[in-house]
Design a protein around this motif. Structure first.
Motif, PDB file in Angstrom:
ATOM      1  N   CYS A 182       1.912  10.282  -5.307  1.00  0.00           N
ATOM      2  CA  CYS A 182       1.350   9.066  -4.696  1.00  0.00           C
ATOM      3  C   CYS A 182       0.888   8.141  -5.812  1.00  0.00           C
ATOM      4  O   CYS A 182       1.028   8.445  -6.993  1.00  0.00           O
ATOM      5  N   GLU A 183       0.311   7.015  -5.433  1.00  0.00           N
ATOM      6  CA  GLU A 183      -0.003   5.997  -6.437  1.00  0.00           C
ATOM      7  C   GLU A 183      -1.206   6.347  -7.305  1.00  0.00           C
ATOM      8  O   GLU A 183      -1.495   5.649  -8.277  1.00  0.00           O
TER       9      GLU A 183
ATOM     10  N   LYS B  66      -1.281  17.704  -2.002  1.00  0.00           N
ATOM     11  CA  LYS B  66       0.121  17.399  -2.334  1.00  0.00           C
ATOM     12  C   LYS B  66       0.416  17.738  -3.788  1.00  0.00           C
ATOM     13  O   LYS B  66       1.484  18.237  -4.124  1.00  0.00           O
TER      14      LYS B  66
ATOM     15  N   GLY C 187      -7.357  -2.755   6.288  1.00  0.00           N
ATOM     16  CA  GLY C 187      -6.045  -2.158   6.518  1.00  0.00           C
ATOM     17  C   GLY C 187      -5.623  -1.176   5.461  1.00  0.00           C
ATOM     18  O   GLY C 187      -4.444  -1.129   5.098  1.00  0.00           O
TER      19      GLY C 187
ATOM     20  N   ASN D   9      -6.599   2.986   3.998  1.00  0.00           N
ATOM     21  CA  ASN D   9      -7.360   4.208   4.251  1.00  0.00           C
ATOM     22  C   ASN D   9      -7.244   5.119   3.030  1.00  0.00           C
ATOM     23  O   ASN D   9      -6.628   6.176   3.067  1.00  0.00           O
TER      24      ASN D   9
ATOM     25  N   GLU E 176      -7.246   8.948   2.782  1.00  0.00           N
ATOM     26  CA  GLU E 176      -6.041   9.713   3.124  1.00  0.00           C
ATOM     27  C   GLU E 176      -4.890   9.380   2.165  1.00  0.00           C
ATOM     28  O   GLU E 176      -4.148  10.251   1.746  1.00  0.00           O
TER      29      GLU E 176
ATOM     30  N   PRO F 266      -8.688  -0.953  12.879  1.00  0.00           N
ATOM     31  CA  PRO F 266      -8.814  -0.632  14.308  1.00  0.00           C
ATOM     32  C   PRO F 266      -9.077   0.844  14.566  1.00  0.00           C
ATOM     33  O   PRO F 266      -9.319   1.234  15.700  1.00  0.00           O
TER      34      PRO F 266
ATOM     35  N   ASP G 281      -6.046  -9.999  10.819  1.00  0.00           N
ATOM     36  CA  ASP G 281      -6.785 -10.131   9.553  1.00  0.00           C
ATOM     37  C   ASP G 281      -6.777 -11.558   9.021  1.00  0.00           C
ATOM     38  O   ASP G 281      -7.795 -12.052   8.528  1.00  0.00           O
TER      39      ASP G 281
ATOM     40  N   GLY H 166      -2.167  -2.174   6.250  1.00  0.00           N
ATOM     41  CA  GLY H 166      -2.502  -2.803   7.540  1.00  0.00           C
ATOM     42  C   GLY H 166      -2.500  -4.319   7.472  1.00  0.00           C
ATOM     43  O   GLY H 166      -2.333  -4.998   8.495  1.00  0.00           O
TER      44      GLY H 166
ATOM     45  N   GLN I 112       2.454  -6.362   9.045  1.00  0.00           N
ATOM     46  CA  GLN I 112       2.026  -6.922  10.331  1.00  0.00           C
ATOM     47  C   GLN I 112       2.497  -8.373  10.417  1.00  0.00           C
ATOM     48  O   GLN I 112       3.058  -8.919   9.456  1.00  0.00           O
TER      49      GLN I 112
ATOM     50  N   GLY J  87       0.096   2.383  12.768  1.00  0.00           N
ATOM     51  CA  GLY J  87       0.474   3.635  12.104  1.00  0.00           C
ATOM     52  C   GLY J  87      -0.746   4.335  11.550  1.00  0.00           C
ATOM     53  O   GLY J  87      -1.884   3.961  11.824  1.00  0.00           O
ATOM     54  N   ARG J  88      -0.507   5.381  10.794  1.00  0.00           N
ATOM     55  CA  ARG J  88      -1.578   6.031  10.032  1.00  0.00           C
ATOM     56  C   ARG J  88      -0.967   7.009   9.039  1.00  0.00           C
ATOM     57  O   ARG J  88       0.204   7.358   9.144  1.00  0.00           O
ATOM     58  N   ARG J  89      -1.781   7.391   8.059  1.00  0.00           N
ATOM     59  CA  ARG J  89      -1.340   8.371   7.068  1.00  0.00           C
ATOM     60  C   ARG J  89      -2.258   9.569   7.060  1.00  0.00           C
ATOM     61  O   ARG J  89      -3.400   9.473   7.492  1.00  0.00           O
ATOM     62  N   ASP J  90      -1.734  10.670   6.527  1.00  0.00           N
ATOM     63  CA  ASP J  90      -2.476  11.914   6.481  1.00  0.00           C
ATOM     64  C   ASP J  90      -2.403  12.442   5.054  1.00  0.00           C
ATOM     65  O   ASP J  90      -1.336  12.416   4.433  1.00  0.00           O
TER      66      ASP J  90
ATOM     67  N   SER K 142       0.566  14.626   3.767  1.00  0.00           N
ATOM     68  CA  SER K 142       1.929  14.214   4.072  1.00  0.00           C
ATOM     69  C   SER K 142       2.284  13.082   3.120  1.00  0.00           C
ATOM     70  O   SER K 142       1.415  12.446   2.552  1.00  0.00           O
TER      71      SER K 142
ATOM     72  N   ASN L  51       2.812  -2.711  12.410  1.00  0.00           N
ATOM     73  CA  ASN L  51       1.498  -2.561  13.025  1.00  0.00           C
ATOM     74  C   ASN L  51       1.268  -3.703  14.003  1.00  0.00           C
ATOM     75  O   ASN L  51       1.644  -4.842  13.742  1.00  0.00           O
TER      76      ASN L  51
HETATM   77  N1  LIG Z   1      -1.236  11.174   2.021  1.00  0.00           N
HETATM   78  C1  LIG Z   1      -0.421  10.137   1.904  1.00  0.00           C
HETATM   79  N2  LIG Z   1      -0.646   9.259   0.923  1.00  0.00           N
HETATM   80  C2  LIG Z   1       0.158   8.197   0.787  1.00  0.00           C
HETATM   81  C3  LIG Z   1       1.291   7.992   1.617  1.00  0.00           C
HETATM   82  C4  LIG Z   1       1.498   8.929   2.663  1.00  0.00           C
HETATM   83  O1  LIG Z   1       2.442   8.813   3.467  1.00  0.00           O
HETATM   84  N3  LIG Z   1       0.620   9.969   2.774  1.00  0.00           N
HETATM   85  N4  LIG Z   1       2.105   6.910   1.438  1.00  0.00           N
HETATM   86  C5  LIG Z   1       1.975   6.142   0.230  1.00  0.00           C
HETATM   87  C6  LIG Z   1       2.480   4.794   0.411  1.00  0.00           C
HETATM   88  S1  LIG Z   1       4.160   4.618   0.334  1.00  0.00           S
HETATM   89  C7  LIG Z   1       1.674   3.719   0.607  1.00  0.00           C
HETATM   90  S2  LIG Z   1       2.347   2.165   0.690  1.00  0.00           S
HETATM   91  C8  LIG Z   1       0.231   3.857   0.648  1.00  0.00           C
HETATM   92  C9  LIG Z   1      -0.456   3.077   1.763  1.00  0.00           C
HETATM   93  O2  LIG Z   1      -1.823   3.272   1.674  1.00  0.00           O
HETATM   94  P1  LIG Z   1      -2.824   2.560   2.697  1.00  0.00           P
HETATM   95  O3  LIG Z   1      -2.665   1.095   2.593  1.00  0.00           O
HETATM   96  O4  LIG Z   1      -4.180   3.102   2.472  1.00  0.00           O
HETATM   97  O5  LIG Z   1      -2.179   2.961   4.101  1.00  0.00           O
HETATM   98  P2  LIG Z   1      -2.674   3.712   5.411  1.00  0.00           P
HETATM   99  O6  LIG Z   1      -3.328   5.012   5.086  1.00  0.00           O
HETATM  100  O7  LIG Z   1      -1.492   3.735   6.297  1.00  0.00           O
HETATM  101  O8  LIG Z   1      -3.796   2.794   5.990  1.00  0.00           O
HETATM  102  C10 LIG Z   1      -3.528   1.636   6.697  1.00  0.00           C
HETATM  103  C11 LIG Z   1      -4.654   1.418   7.677  1.00  0.00           C
HETATM  104  O9  LIG Z   1      -4.465   0.157   8.285  1.00  0.00           O
HETATM  105  C12 LIG Z   1      -4.912   0.261   9.619  1.00  0.00           C
HETATM  106  N5  LIG Z   1      -4.324  -0.872  10.330  1.00  0.00           N
HETATM  107  C13 LIG Z   1      -3.209  -0.931  11.086  1.00  0.00           C
HETATM  108  N6  LIG Z   1      -2.980  -2.189  11.482  1.00  0.00           N
HETATM  109  C14 LIG Z   1      -3.971  -2.957  10.983  1.00  0.00           C
HETATM  110  C15 LIG Z   1      -4.265  -4.343  11.013  1.00  0.00           C
HETATM  111  O10 LIG Z   1      -3.556  -5.150  11.586  1.00  0.00           O
HETATM  112  N7  LIG Z   1      -5.368  -4.747  10.338  1.00  0.00           N
HETATM  113  C16 LIG Z   1      -6.176  -3.887   9.674  1.00  0.00           C
HETATM  114  N8  LIG Z   1      -7.230  -4.374   9.028  1.00  0.00           N
HETATM  115  N9  LIG Z   1      -5.935  -2.573   9.652  1.00  0.00           N
HETATM  116  C17 LIG Z   1      -4.826  -2.125  10.266  1.00  0.00           C
HETATM  117  C18 LIG Z   1      -4.481   1.614  10.069  1.00  0.00           C
HETATM  118  O11 LIG Z   1      -5.276   2.046  11.155  1.00  0.00           O
HETATM  119  C19 LIG Z   1      -4.680   2.436   8.797  1.00  0.00           C
HETATM  120  O12 LIG Z   1      -5.916   3.114   8.801  1.00  0.00           O
HETATM  121  O13 LIG Z   1      -0.125   5.224   0.773  1.00  0.00           O
HETATM  122  C20 LIG Z   1       0.525   6.034  -0.186  1.00  0.00           C
HETATM  123  N10 LIG Z   1      -0.128   7.297  -0.190  1.00  0.00           N
END
Ligand SMILES: Nc1nc2c(c(=O)[nH]1)N[C@H]1C(S)=C(S)[C@@H](COP(=O)(O)OP(=O)(O)OC[C@H]3O[C@@H](n4cnc5c(=O)[nH]c(N)nc54)[C@H](O)[C@@H]3O)O[C@H]1N2
Ligand SMILES: Nc1nc2c(c(=O)[nH]1)N[C@H]1C(S)=C(S)[C@@H](COP(=O)(O)OP(=O)(O)OC[C@H]3O[C@@H](n4cnc5c(=O)[nH]c(N)nc54)[C@H](O)[C@@H]3O)O[C@H]1N2
Ligand code: SF4
Ligand SMILES: [Mo]
Length: 747
Positions: A16-17, A50, A173, A175, A178, A208, A228, A303, A307, A625-628, A631, A738
């Protein structure tokens, strides 16, 4: 008996990043365990499940270790020579008959996390020269890139929240508890967030869903998905209306302040309230608190990007950073100075060409390219629609677009109808099952790493290199060699072209680019002297050495004694810390005006669409959506240690909606959008706003022909069947993943 003694090795995690520094305990060639490296200069010992599962990935029997070749419809193991011969026989006739655009290329997320692929996929893309080039970018960060390119001049000029010094943080937007952060490389982010609160700072999360990040914050605002931009522009309105602008040192460096005021005059908190679901008075309070904080940073991620108003929201984030005087100052949001350089460290400081969009359009729907990419949502129609220019061949590199892009089910069908498809990947999965040839990459333990890409977005400037833990397996190729080989074939040099020569050619192209600046060190020395100074290394190691030595902290090929080089880095296995981010305005800017564009024409052209946004309807449902933590998009579901416990592909829904729809916890629900339908078990939880439901992406491991046996046992459903392919964010071509209107009922 294995008498080998235990050895310890360091490896930067590619999953991950966060790019944590890991410590790998080995006995001979056997992995004993993987844990955090407490001495890593960036991650300080942090590790997540992971990273630990790197052992499971290394040992996964489903992981491809030899090429696969389609024979009589079946993907059988093959040698590298026959695999490349098949590529040549499969792709070249398409190119000769229909031209370069008839072969499309998708670069996926895994390519961003591989040193080999991130440096060398350009060798493939350059040789192919197709306009049908796309990546995971248009299901991800493209809106942010468009916004910052217009404001600051380049697609990677992304201000990074200064987590370790800020006193006030807005997270929209994202998390990170996770995801571990995105466009924000800050390993151990939980610890960093805790420290903000411990030093008396404040964290506000806008989401949300009440995520783990929201729970760790001082305040959680459940805003309406997709709103947003409405909220942020109302906050900007408040700053103007209440005379709270505090540009400080930025004052002489901004354009468009008056225009911005005029544009946000009508976008009052009262206008925003019914659209974002935050009371007008609360919007005012939040804006005031931001303006009054001693230092603050606004951060938006997935998020706010994937969108309907992704560019506007991404733009408004940095406008707020600027108007509150927090852009480019410690404790605010700053630009990095990466050791391996960046487009915002190259060329003349302080001024540049700025972005150009729409040099070509897609054949079928006429969507303009953005940073030389077409939206990945266009792939299926380009493959299916007859006529000149139709895509008949396809290459994927480290991506699984059947699960990750909108309308993945339609892409799945389109892939089945291609003449020839090549995948560089490590599994036979939902996408690669369609390939005629699969070329496998190696385990992370079998290749060196430097995170050239993600150090562009890190919370501190550091330089870290991990040598390969294990030698490459007998006969295997590294992915940079695969990229060069494919590039050689597509350029017509044949499948036997000398790899060393291809590598030097590729290196010299990078050198020539750097040499365009006659005052720069590379231009002054000349290509031959630089190649000679780089010595006997080959491949990514040589390229990293070149980037480090010519970069902003480099030894300038001997000119600067204490500067960075790969040799110097090898003496510091836990990395070299180059310190916290420091102000870079105006030198970092690459806009034609040499100013920060607060109201760029391209971006504000989309404001009428936002103005027309209707108030949210009280009874509609929208999907997010959401992430865990355990995963990673579509592909870590095959690792047994990561998939234990509860099912993860559930439809989260509030108790009020569940009661109204007659759905009990665990009951199967049918989710229908205008584009498709899936059935998933309901998870009733008060951690999601009424009117919003959530499904994770990256599932749907039940298609015939896939060879990911663990993933298949908890297949889940592909949420991207529900995502629109026809409606995209208009400025970036990004998918809208989203805020998708859906109907839900018992299955
Ligand atoms: N464990 C784990 N880690 C990962 C990944 C993974 O799949 N799993 N994927 C990696 C990748 S490729 C990326 S790009 C990053 C992404 O990392 P983050 O940007 O932190 O992505 P998410 O955890 O999906 O969190 C997005 C949040 O936006 C919320 N949301 C949805 N729609 C809206 C909206 O319209 N407005 C607002 N304000 N919130 C909204 C969702 O409820 C969610 O909690 O994570 C990376 N890290
Ligand atoms: N609905 C919805 N859809 C989303 C998102 C969302 O939040 N919601 N998030 C989007 C985002 S942010 C992203 S980045 C994309 C990601 O989507 P993709 O770019 O498609 O990437 P992944 O799903 O991570 O799949 C990675 C692929 O790379 C392969 N792989 C793993 N390691 C290696 C390696 O070392 N070498 C090679 N060659 N291949 C490897 C895996 O087998 C897999 O096929 O998904 C997007 N899709
Ligand atoms: S947080 Fe990310 S980089 Fe760190 S160990 Fe986990 S997956 Fe690897
Ligand atoms: Mo992503």
């Amino acid at each position: 008996m294995n008498a080998a003694r235990e050895t310890r090795h360091l490896r930067i995690c590619p999953y991950c990043e966060a790019t944590c520094g890991l410590e790998v305990r080995m006995r001979g060639e056997r992995v004993l365990s993987v844990g955090g490296d407490p001495q890593d200069v960036l991650s300080g010992g942090y590790v997540c499940p992971k990273g630990v599962a790197m052992k499971a990935f290394h040992e996964d029997p489903d992981r491809l270790r030899a090429p696969r070749l389609r024979r009589d419809g079946v993907l059988v193991e093959a040698g590298w020579d026959e695999a490349f011969e098949a590529v040549e026989r499969g792709l070249l006739p398409i190119l000769e008959r229909d031209g370069r655009d008839a072969v499309a290329l998708f670069i996926g997320n895994a390519a961003a996390h591989s040193l080999s692929l991130s440096l060398y996929n350009g060798a493939l893309a350059g040789a192919l020269g197709t306009r049908n080039f796309t990546s995971a970018g248009t299901t991800d960060q493209m809106p942010k890139q468009v916004a910052v390119a217009c404001m600051f001049g380049t697609a990677v000029s992304i201000p990074i929240p200064d987590l370790d010094r800020t006193q006030h943080l807005w997270i929209l937007g994202a998390n990170p508890l996770e995801s571990n952060g995105s466009l924000l490389t800050a390993p151990g982010i939980g610890r960093r967030l805790k420290a903000i609160r411990r030093r008396g700072g404040r964290i506000v999360v806008f989401d949300p869903r009440r995520t783990r990040t929201a729970e760790a914050a001082d305040e959680h605002v459940m805003l309406r998905p997709g709103s947003d931009a409405a909220f942020l522009l109302a906050a900007i309105h408040v700053l103007f209306a209440e005379g709270r602008l505090r540009l400080g040192a930025l004052e002489p460096h901004v354009n468009g302040l008056g225009e911005l005021e005029a544009l946000t005059r009508e976008l009052s908190p009262e206008w925003a309230e019914p659209r974002c679901g935050i009371a007008a008075g609360e919007i005012r309070r939040l804006a005031r608190e931001l303006a009054l904080a001693p230092c603050a940073a606004v951060y938006g991620r997935i998020g706010t990007c994937t969108q309907a108003f992704g560019v506007l929201a991404s733009w408004a984030v940095d406008v707020l950073n600027a108007l509150t005087g927090n852009l480019d100052r410690p404790g605010g949001a700053l630009f990095t100075l990466p050791a391996t350089g960046s487009i915002h460290t190259a060329g003349r400081p302080g001024r540049g060409r700025g972005p150009v969009f729409g040099r070509w359009r897609t054949r079928v729907r006429g969507f303009p390219e953005v940073f030389r990419e077409i939206p990945n949502a266009c792939l299926a129609e380009e493959m299916e629609t007859p006529g000149p220019g139709r895509v008949r061949g396809f290459i994927t590199v480290g991506g699984n677009p059947v699960l990750s892009t909108p309308g993945g089910d339609r892409l799945d069908r389109a892939l089945a109808g291609l003449e020839f498809m090549v995948s560089c990947d490590v599994y036979v999965n939902e996408t690669t099952r369609h390939a005629h040839v699969i070329l496998p990459g190696l385990s992370p333990l079998e290749q060196p790493h430097y995170d050239v890409l993600l150090s562009q977005f890190a919370v501190r400037n550091t330089a870290r290199f991990s040598p390969s833990v294990l030698p490459r397996p007998e006969g295997a190729l590294q992915e940079w060699e695969i990229m060069l080989r494919l590039g050689g074939i597509l350029a017509g040099a044949g499948r036997d072209a000398d790899l060393d020569s291809l590598d030097e050619l590729f290196l010299r192209r990078r050198i020539a680019m750097a040499a365009k600046d006659p005052e720069g060190i590379v231009g002054r020395l000349g290509a031959d002297a630089v190649v000679e100074a780089l010595g006997a290394r080959r491949g990514p190691e040589r390229l990293v050495d070149f980037l480090l030595r010519s970069g902003p902290w480099g030894d300038r090929f001997g000119e600067k004694e204490d500067g960075l080089s790969l040799d110097r880095l090898l003496e510091h296995p836990h990395g070299i810390d180059l310190g916290p981010l420091a102000p870079r305005i105006p030198e970092v800017l690459r806009t034609p005006s040499g100013k920060i564009e607060l109201a760029p024409e391209t971006v504000v052209a989309d404001l009428p669409r936002l103005r027309a946004l209707a108030p949210a309807s009280p009874d509609g449902l929208v999907l997010v959506g959401r992430r865990d933590l355990r995963s990673k998009n579509s592909w870590m579901h095959n690792l047994a240690p990561l998939v234990t416990g509860r099912e993860r592909c559930t439809l989260q829904m509030s108790p009020a909606d569940a009661a109204r729809l007659g759905l009990a916890d665990g009951a199967p629900a049918r989710v229908t959008s205008k584009d498709g339908a899936v059935v998933a078990p309901v998870e009733v939880t008060d951690a999601i706003a009424p009117g919003v439901v959530s499904l994770p992406h990256g599932f749907g491991h039940d298609l015939p022909g896939i060879e990911i046996h663990v993933a298949r046992t908890h297949a889940g459903v592909n949420s991207n069947v529900l995502a629109p392919r026809d409606v995209l964010e208009p400025l970036s071509g990004n998918a809208i993943l989203n805020g998708i209107p859906v109907e839900v009922g018992p299955a």
